[in-house]
Design an enzyme around this catalytic site. Structure first.
Site, PDB file in Angstrom:
ATOM      1  N   ARG A  42       0.851  -1.186   0.000  1.00 18.09           N
ATOM      2  CA  ARG A  42       0.000   0.000   0.000  1.00 18.09           C
ATOM      3  C   ARG A  42       0.888   1.237   0.000  1.00 18.09           C
ATOM      4  O   ARG A  42       1.683   1.448   0.910  1.00 18.09           O
ATOM      5  CB  ARG A  42      -0.904  -0.002   1.240  1.00 18.09           C
ATOM      6  N   SER A 111     -12.737  -4.400  -0.057  1.00 16.53           N
ATOM      7  CA  SER A 111     -13.103  -4.017   1.307  1.00 16.53           C
ATOM      8  C   SER A 111     -14.627  -3.957   1.415  1.00 16.53           C
ATOM      9  O   SER A 111     -15.304  -3.487   0.494  1.00 16.53           O
ATOM     10  CB  SER A 111     -12.532  -2.640   1.656  1.00 16.53           C
ATOM     11  N   LYS A 140      -5.949   4.140   9.453  1.00 12.28           N
ATOM     12  CA  LYS A 140      -6.791   4.673   8.382  1.00 12.28           C
ATOM     13  C   LYS A 140      -7.781   5.654   9.003  1.00 12.28           C
ATOM     14  O   LYS A 140      -8.685   5.263   9.731  1.00 12.28           O
ATOM     15  CB  LYS A 140      -7.524   3.503   7.701  1.00 12.28           C
TER      16      LYS A 140
END
Length: 213
Positions: A42, A111, A140
């Protein structure tokens, strides 16, 4: 390389916030040595060229350990580096469009925070789901928490593997026992550890116990 329930057992999601005495490459190798069963790269800040260059090296590393290598969000980088898969969120490219772009052989992860999202992702061709945040997380900032009941309902509703994500660590992982998840995805729980390899060995054992209950 397709995705199995075993792939989800200890899913490492990178975050260069914790790069320090080790490079990100070295951190990922430590995680692999410790038993990580899947790695997601990521990168929100790197430009496309730097992201691709890093992805090519990480793909080789994961292949050496026989572990699936997933790219977060960026379908083009995933295709160019020959990644095993790509993972998208609800606000990224729609799962059906991702499947069309990457074909049948690449793993597609999505997700999900609701049963409806989970079923839609499965119908669109997702190979696995990342469900969370199951605990409060600072990784996040826009993560919305998913209740234990919703996690159970999602696992019961779909036929594809499910990994739980969000705020998971050694101390709270056992709380996920009985939900039906196939494993856990960790960011800081792995990459903020001082000794990543040793931490992953412990986490993998705990995840195995959690899944078997």
């Amino acid at each position: 390389m397709k995705c199995s329930k075993e792939t989800m057992l200890l899913y490492a999601v990178t975050d260069r916030s914790w790069v320090g005495k080790q490079t990100l490459y070295e951190q990922v190798e430590s995680a692999l040595k410790g038993g990580a069963t899947c790695v997601q790269l990521r990168e929100k800040e790197l430009d496309e060229a730097a992201f691709l260059e890093e992805a090519v090296e990480m793909k080789k590393l994961c292949a050496k350990y026989g572990v699936p290598f997933i790219i977060n969000d960026n379908v083009q980088v995933a295709l160019k580096c020959g990644a095993d898969g790509v993972h998208v969120g609800q606000s990224d490219m729609a799962a059906g469009n991702v499947r069309k772009a990457v074909g049948d052989k690449m793993i597609v992860g999505v997700s999900a925070q609701t049963v409806e999202q989970a079923l839609a992702a499965q119908a669109a061709g997702a190979d696995y789901l990342g469900v969370g945040a199951v605990f409060p997380t600072s990784t996040k900032s826009d993560a919305r928490e998913v209740s234990r009941q919703t996690l159970k309902d999602i696992c019961a509703a779909v036929d594809i593997p499910v990994t739980a994500i969000g705020g998971i660590n050694k101390g709270n992982m056992a709380e996920l026992s009985g939900t039906g998840v196939d494993g856990v995805a960790l960011v800081s729980g792995i990459f903020a550890a001082e000794y990543i390899e040793e931490e992953c060995k412990i986490l993998k054992k705990l995840s195995g116990k959690m899944v078997s209950k």
